[in-house]
Enzyme design. Structure first.
Site, mmCIF file in Angstrom:
data_model
loop_
_atom_site.group_PDB
_atom_site.id
_atom_site.type_symbol
_atom_site.label_atom_id
_atom_site.label_comp_id
_atom_site.label_asym_id
_atom_site.label_seq_id
_atom_site.Cartn_x
_atom_site.Cartn_y
_atom_site.Cartn_z
ATOM 1 N N GLY A 12 -0.767 8.044 5.186
ATOM 2 C CA GLY A 12 0.377 7.257 4.734
ATOM 3 C C GLY A 12 1.058 7.979 3.584
ATOM 4 O O GLY A 12 1.057 9.204 3.521
ATOM 5 N N CYS A 13 1.624 7.236 2.658
ATOM 6 C CA CYS A 13 2.300 7.836 1.508
ATOM 7 C C CYS A 13 1.354 8.789 0.784
ATOM 8 O O CYS A 13 0.264 8.406 0.387
ATOM 9 C CB CYS A 13 2.768 6.737 0.555
#
Length: 170
Positions: A12-13
């Site tokens: 993800g981020c």
């Protein structure tokens, strides 16, 4: 110190993923960037648009005498939702997909073991890629160690997870 090994993990981020992974004892160096896409040296703005094929990824160098790949991957799986396709937390898009990208073919045995155990526990196929690294480009400097520079910055991971990582292999 043993010769360092490396693995590339998309979770993800990359701000939160990097901050989490660097808490693990034996992780010597981290760098955020973009993996397995189809442009040369993309910018964050290009990747964020979602059509470059890149995943936000953390390049990890670790000391295998302190933390093995198996434990590193087990800890990685605690920080992601392995069933979520192209989404982690509030971040959506192919650039936020999860993935394990390796450079040493001898690592695939350990990757398959941990991946298989997580998949068996989940009772369904995982949405986590496991592929050889095709390419990796370092993100702009302001993304590196972002949550160290801006402790109140956006992060999809809970603070308790960072503490968990710090204590995981003491």
């Amino acid at each position: 110190m043993a010769q360092l090994k490396e693995v590339y993990l998309a979770g993800g981020c990359f701000w939160g993923a990097e901050h989490y992974l660097k808490q693990i004892r034996g992780v010597v160096e981290t760098e955020v960037g973009f993996a397995n896409g189809h442009l040369d040296n993309p910018s964050y703005k290009q990747v964020k648009a979602g059509d470059t094929g890149f995943a936000e990824t953390v390049h990890i160098k670790y000391d295998p005498d302190v933390v093995g790949l198996e434990l590193l991957l087990e800890l990685y799986f605690k920080a992601i939702d392995p069933l979520s396709l192209n989404k982690q937390g509030e971040d959506e898009g192919t650039q936020y997909r999860t993935g394990i990208y390796y450079t040493d073919p001898s690592d695939i045995q350990v990757i398959d073991k941990v991946y298989g155990a997580v998949e068996e526990a989940a009772g369904q196929p995982l949405a986590v890629e496991k592929l050889p690294l095709q390419n990796f480009f370092t993100a702009e400097e302001y993304h590196q160690d972002y949550l160290d520079k801006i402790p109140t910055g956006y992060c999809h991971l809970p603070e308790a997870l960072f503490e968990f990582a710090r204590k995981a292999n003491k």
